[in-house]
Design a protein around this motif. Structure first.
Motif, PDB file in Angstrom:
ATOM      1  N   ARG A 168      20.735  65.779  36.580  1.00  0.00           N
ATOM      2  CA  ARG A 168      20.889  65.085  37.859  1.00  0.00           C
ATOM      3  C   ARG A 168      19.636  65.217  38.721  1.00  0.00           C
ATOM      4  NH1 ARG A 168      25.730  68.095  37.759  1.00  0.00           N
ATOM      5  NH2 ARG A 168      27.501  66.894  36.972  1.00  0.00           N
ATOM      6  N   GLU A 169      18.987  66.381  38.604  1.00  0.00           N
ATOM      7  CA  GLU A 169      17.772  66.668  39.359  1.00  0.00           C
ATOM      8  C   GLU A 169      16.617  66.894  38.384  1.00  0.00           C
ATOM      9  OE1 GLU A 169      17.733  66.504  42.589  1.00  0.00           O
ATOM     10  OE2 GLU A 169      19.913  66.296  42.859  1.00  0.00           O
ATOM     11  N   PRO A 170      15.371  66.680  38.826  1.00  0.00           N
ATOM     12  CA  PRO A 170      14.224  66.947  37.954  1.00  0.00           C
ATOM     13  C   PRO A 170      14.224  68.401  37.475  1.00  0.00           C
ATOM     14  CG  PRO A 170      13.543  65.677  39.874  1.00  0.00           C
ATOM     15  CD  PRO A 170      14.962  66.095  40.122  1.00  0.00           C
ATOM     16  N   PHE A 171      13.861  68.608  36.218  1.00  0.00           N
ATOM     17  CA  PHE A 171      13.893  69.937  35.627  1.00  0.00           C
ATOM     18  C   PHE A 171      12.843  70.053  34.528  1.00  0.00           C
ATOM     19  CE2 PHE A 171      16.554  67.272  33.037  1.00  0.00           C
ATOM     20  CZ  PHE A 171      16.345  67.705  31.735  1.00  0.00           C
ATOM     21  N   THR A 172      12.534  71.278  34.147  1.00  0.00           N
ATOM     22  CA  THR A 172      11.725  71.562  32.964  1.00  0.00           C
ATOM     23  C   THR A 172      12.609  72.283  31.959  1.00  0.00           C
ATOM     24  OG1 THR A 172      10.973  73.681  33.858  1.00  0.00           O
ATOM     25  CG2 THR A 172       9.581  71.739  34.281  1.00  0.00           C
ATOM     26  N   ILE A 173      12.217  72.244  30.704  1.00  0.00           N
ATOM     27  CA  ILE A 173      12.985  72.929  29.663  1.00  0.00           C
ATOM     28  C   ILE A 173      12.317  74.257  29.357  1.00  0.00           C
ATOM     29  CG2 ILE A 173      13.790  72.843  27.277  1.00  0.00           C
ATOM     30  CD1 ILE A 173      13.976  69.829  27.529  1.00  0.00           C
ATOM     31  N   ASP A 174      13.053  75.329  29.509  1.00  0.00           N
ATOM     32  CA  ASP A 174      12.522  76.673  29.304  1.00  0.00           C
ATOM     33  C   ASP A 174      12.678  77.115  27.854  1.00  0.00           C
ATOM     34  OD1 ASP A 174      11.463  79.164  29.879  1.00  0.00           O
ATOM     35  OD2 ASP A 174      13.418  80.028  30.372  1.00  0.00           O
ATOM     36  N   THR A 175      13.896  77.047  27.318  1.00  0.00           N
ATOM     37  CA  THR A 175      14.130  77.509  25.947  1.00  0.00           C
ATOM     38  C   THR A 175      15.118  76.594  25.231  1.00  0.00           C
ATOM     39  OG1 THR A 175      15.945  78.969  26.649  1.00  0.00           O
ATOM     40  CG2 THR A 175      13.724  79.945  26.524  1.00  0.00           C
ATOM     41  N   ILE A 176      14.978  76.546  23.907  1.00  0.00           N
ATOM     42  CA  ILE A 176      15.968  75.935  23.017  1.00  0.00           C
ATOM     43  C   ILE A 176      16.244  76.969  21.933  1.00  0.00           C
ATOM     44  CG2 ILE A 176      16.552  74.026  21.493  1.00  0.00           C
ATOM     45  CD1 ILE A 176      14.534  72.315  22.932  1.00  0.00           C
ATOM     46  N   GLN A 177      17.490  77.440  21.846  1.00  0.00           N
ATOM     47  CA  GLN A 177      17.799  78.563  20.961  1.00  0.00           C
ATOM     48  C   GLN A 177      19.058  78.310  20.135  1.00  0.00           C
ATOM     49  OE1 GLN A 177      18.086  81.673  23.956  1.00  0.00           O
ATOM     50  NE2 GLN A 177      16.026  82.416  23.468  1.00  0.00           N
ATOM     51  N   ALA A 178      19.073  78.877  18.942  1.00  0.00           N
ATOM     52  CA  ALA A 178      20.256  78.896  18.084  1.00  0.00           C
ATOM     53  C   ALA A 178      20.151  80.133  17.202  1.00  0.00           C
ATOM     54  CB  ALA A 178      20.350  77.641  17.235  1.00  0.00           C
ATOM     55  N   ASP A 179      21.218  80.891  17.086  1.00  0.00           N
ATOM     56  CA  ASP A 179      21.203  82.139  16.318  1.00  0.00           C
ATOM     57  C   ASP A 179      20.817  81.886  14.868  1.00  0.00           C
ATOM     58  OD1 ASP A 179      21.981  83.502  18.562  1.00  0.00           O
ATOM     59  OD2 ASP A 179      24.112  83.571  18.030  1.00  0.00           O
ATOM     60  N   GLY A 180      19.815  82.651  14.383  1.00  0.00           N
ATOM     61  CA  GLY A 180      19.395  82.538  12.986  1.00  0.00           C
ATOM     62  C   GLY A 180      18.419  81.408  12.717  1.00  0.00           C
ATOM     63  N   TRP A 181      17.917  80.760  13.796  1.00  0.00           N
ATOM     64  CA  TRP A 181      17.007  79.636  13.630  1.00  0.00           C
ATOM     65  C   TRP A 181      15.787  79.805  14.520  1.00  0.00           C
ATOM     66  CZ3 TRP A 181      17.919  75.061  10.670  1.00  0.00           C
ATOM     67  CH2 TRP A 181      19.130  75.076   9.968  1.00  0.00           C
ATOM     68  N   ASN A 182      14.642  79.366  14.006  1.00  0.00           N
ATOM     69  CA  ASN A 182      13.431  79.269  14.812  1.00  0.00           C
ATOM     70  C   ASN A 182      13.294  77.812  15.256  1.00  0.00           C
ATOM     71  OD1 ASN A 182      10.856  80.014  15.955  1.00  0.00           O
ATOM     72  ND2 ASN A 182       9.910  78.940  14.233  1.00  0.00           N
ATOM     73  N   ILE A 183      13.188  77.597  16.555  1.00  0.00           N
ATOM     74  CA  ILE A 183      13.114  76.236  17.098  1.00  0.00           C
ATOM     75  C   ILE A 183      11.834  76.106  17.910  1.00  0.00           C
ATOM     76  CG2 ILE A 183      14.277  74.486  18.495  1.00  0.00           C
ATOM     77  CD1 ILE A 183      16.893  75.970  18.000  1.00  0.00           C
ATOM     78  N   GLU A 184      10.979  75.176  17.517  1.00  0.00           N
ATOM     79  CA  GLU A 184       9.716  74.927  18.200  1.00  0.00           C
ATOM     80  C   GLU A 184       9.739  73.555  18.865  1.00  0.00           C
ATOM     81  OE1 GLU A 184       6.637  75.337  15.339  1.00  0.00           O
ATOM     82  OE2 GLU A 184       6.845  77.525  15.160  1.00  0.00           O
ATOM     83  N   PHE A 185       9.202  73.491  20.078  1.00  0.00           N
ATOM     84  CA  PHE A 185       9.093  72.222  20.794  1.00  0.00           C
ATOM     85  C   PHE A 185       7.945  72.337  21.785  1.00  0.00           C
ATOM     86  CE2 PHE A 185      11.576  74.892  23.500  1.00  0.00           C
ATOM     87  CZ  PHE A 185      11.323  74.492  24.804  1.00  0.00           C
ATOM     88  N   ALA A 186       7.407  71.206  22.187  1.00  0.00           N
ATOM     89  CA  ALA A 186       6.289  71.166  23.124  1.00  0.00           C
ATOM     90  C   ALA A 186       6.823  71.256  24.547  1.00  0.00           C
ATOM     91  CB  ALA A 186       5.482  69.886  22.932  1.00  0.00           C
ATOM     92  N   LYS A 187       6.486  72.351  25.232  1.00  0.00           N
ATOM     93  CA  LYS A 187       6.935  72.520  26.609  1.00  0.00           C
ATOM     94  C   LYS A 187       6.093  71.672  27.557  1.00  0.00           C
ATOM     95  CE  LYS A 187       8.907  77.171  26.374  1.00  0.00           C
ATOM     96  NZ  LYS A 187       8.937  78.509  27.001  1.00  0.00           N
ATOM     97  N   SER A 188       6.724  71.288  28.655  1.00  0.00           N
ATOM     98  CA  SER A 188       6.034  70.528  29.695  1.00  0.00           C
ATOM     99  C   SER A 188       6.300  71.192  31.040  1.00  0.00           C
ATOM    100  CB  SER A 188       6.533  69.081  29.728  1.00  0.00           C
ATOM    101  OG  SER A 188       5.986  68.396  30.839  1.00  0.00           O
ATOM    102  N   ASP A 189       5.246  71.293  31.850  1.00  0.00           N
ATOM    103  CA  ASP A 189       5.393  71.864  33.191  1.00  0.00           C
ATOM    104  C   ASP A 189       5.812  70.818  34.222  1.00  0.00           C
ATOM    105  OD1 ASP A 189       4.610  74.373  32.285  1.00  0.00           O
ATOM    106  OD2 ASP A 189       2.476  73.969  32.608  1.00  0.00           O
ATOM    107  N   VAL A 190       5.957  69.576  33.775  1.00  0.00           N
ATOM    108  CA  VAL A 190       6.322  68.486  34.692  1.00  0.00           C
ATOM    109  C   VAL A 190       7.848  68.357  34.733  1.00  0.00           C
ATOM    110  CG1 VAL A 190       6.093  66.037  35.201  1.00  0.00           C
ATOM    111  CG2 VAL A 190       4.181  67.278  34.167  1.00  0.00           C
ATOM    112  N   ALA A 191       8.409  68.484  35.931  1.00  0.00           N
ATOM    113  CA  ALA A 191       9.860  68.356  36.089  1.00  0.00           C
ATOM    114  C   ALA A 191      10.257  66.884  36.089  1.00  0.00           C
ATOM    115  CB  ALA A 191      10.310  69.029  37.380  1.00  0.00           C
ATOM    116  N   ARG A 192      11.212  66.539  35.237  1.00  0.00           N
ATOM    117  CA  ARG A 192      11.709  65.172  35.135  1.00  0.00           C
ATOM    118  C   ARG A 192      13.239  65.203  35.064  1.00  0.00           C
ATOM    119  NH1 ARG A 192       7.681  65.258  31.005  1.00  0.00           N
ATOM    120  NH2 ARG A 192       5.807  64.039  31.520  1.00  0.00           N
ATOM    121  N   THR A 193      13.862  64.068  35.326  1.00  0.00           N
ATOM    122  CA  THR A 193      15.312  63.978  35.158  1.00  0.00           C
ATOM    123  C   THR A 193      15.682  63.681  33.706  1.00  0.00           C
ATOM    124  OG1 THR A 193      15.265  61.642  35.780  1.00  0.00           O
ATOM    125  CG2 THR A 193      15.740  63.245  37.535  1.00  0.00           C
TER     126      THR A 193
END
Length: 331
Positions: A262-287
């Protein structure tokens, strides 16, 4: 003439189905699986309702013409006048706790006029205490963001015994927390403030429950208060289900995720037990974020069905889950 013939055949098939079924079970037991309900002990003005299901397992529409109540203590409301084949409709029985007190009961006569005429009787009963009032008579939280807390209150008003008191309050949900404190005692009156808090870990979706107030009244100790609300996720993940197929430990698969808020945000973590998850972080807050996430099983083995938790950054961090399914093969 085709349509009248089809209608006649439909009615005949319905009647034949009823006749063949009646030898084993009354059709009313199928269409009305619940024909009685006990509201128990209720406080004055407490919102008290029950839905009687009406199940259509036959080949023609059922039409409910009307429902008559034998007592004004209960108001019947037809939620679905027409019930299509293989569908379920409902008749709501509203116990009028604001207008009646004491032991009450009513017969609700359901009048069906299609595909044939019939009447079915439903029974309700309950006891409305005249000495105890909830104000308001139900707690409705409305919409609450998942991951946040919310608190609503209701007043418990009692008039009668000077030694009357609330012993405890309990909830059926671990994330729905009731507390009570006395605010008045004297001259035959006792008042309490009942607070109900939704915890941060409440699951997403609509809920309809109650908290039960237990008093030292040995004859009628337990009095419920209805509680409703809808837990809304501040984040929406698409797709909700991530099917990764068959992978070996160390083997990777990339999925595209759309995360909206609903409001602009950044993504801090993406996690799942037993898995390594990689993604490109962005410092720009978006909806809305389009995220390319690479999933790699580490110590997981065998069929996997577990939540993927996405958490936003910042002080007002919120989270939401998607579902990961995969089969992790042995090396």
């Amino acid at each position: 003439m085709v349509r009248p013939i089809q209608t006649l055949l439909s009615v005949c098939c319905f009647a034949l189905a009823l006749t063949s079924t009646a030898a084993a079970v009354d059709w009313r037991d199928v269409a009305f699986p619940v024909k009685s309900h006990d509201f128990g002990t209720r406080a004055v003005a407490a919102k008290t309702e029950f839905l009687f299901p009406v199940v259509n397992t036959f080949g023609s529409d059922i039409h409910i013409k009307e429902v008559r109540a034998s007592c004004g203590c209960t108001t019947p409301i037809i939620k679905n006048h027409y019930i299509q084949p293989n569908s379920t409709g409902y008749i709501l029985a509203r116990f009028n706790t604001g207008s009646f007190t004491g032991k009450k009961g009513a017969t609700l006569t359901v009048v069906i006029d299609k595909p044939f005429f019939s009447e079915v009787r439903l029974e309700v009963k309950g006891y409305i205490r005249s000495d105890m009032v909830f104000h308001p008579g139900a707690v409705d939280f409305g919409s609450v963001d998942q991951g946040t807390t919310a608190t609503k209150t209701s007043q418990i008003l009692y008039a009668g015994r000077s030694d009357w008191k609330v012993e405890s309050v309990r909830s059926n949900k671990p994330w729905l927390i009731p507390t009570v404190k006395q605010t008045l005692r004297g001259e035959g009156k006792v008042n309490y403030e009942l607070s109900i808090t939704i915890r941060e870990d409440a699951p997403m979706g609509f809920f309809q429950d109650e908290v039960v107030v237990t008093t030292n009244d040995s004859s009628m100790p337990n009095v419920p208060l209805p509680v409703t609300g809808n837990i809304d996720s501040a984040l929406v993940i698409s797709p909700q289900s991530l099917a990764l197929g068959s992978l070996k430990p160390g083997e990777s698969m990339t999925k595209q995720l759309v995360v909206r808020g609903r409001e602009p945000f950044t993504i801090d973590t993406i996690q799942a037990d037993g898995w390594n998850i990689e993604f490109a972080k962005s410092d720009v807050a978006r909806t809305t974020h389009l995220v390319s996430a690479t999933f790699t099983p580490t110590d997981a083995a065998g069929p996997q069905k577990l939540p993927v938790k996405i958490k936003t950054g910042g002080k007002l961090s919120v989270s939401a889950n998607a579902l990961l399914t995969a089969n992790v093969r042995d090396r």
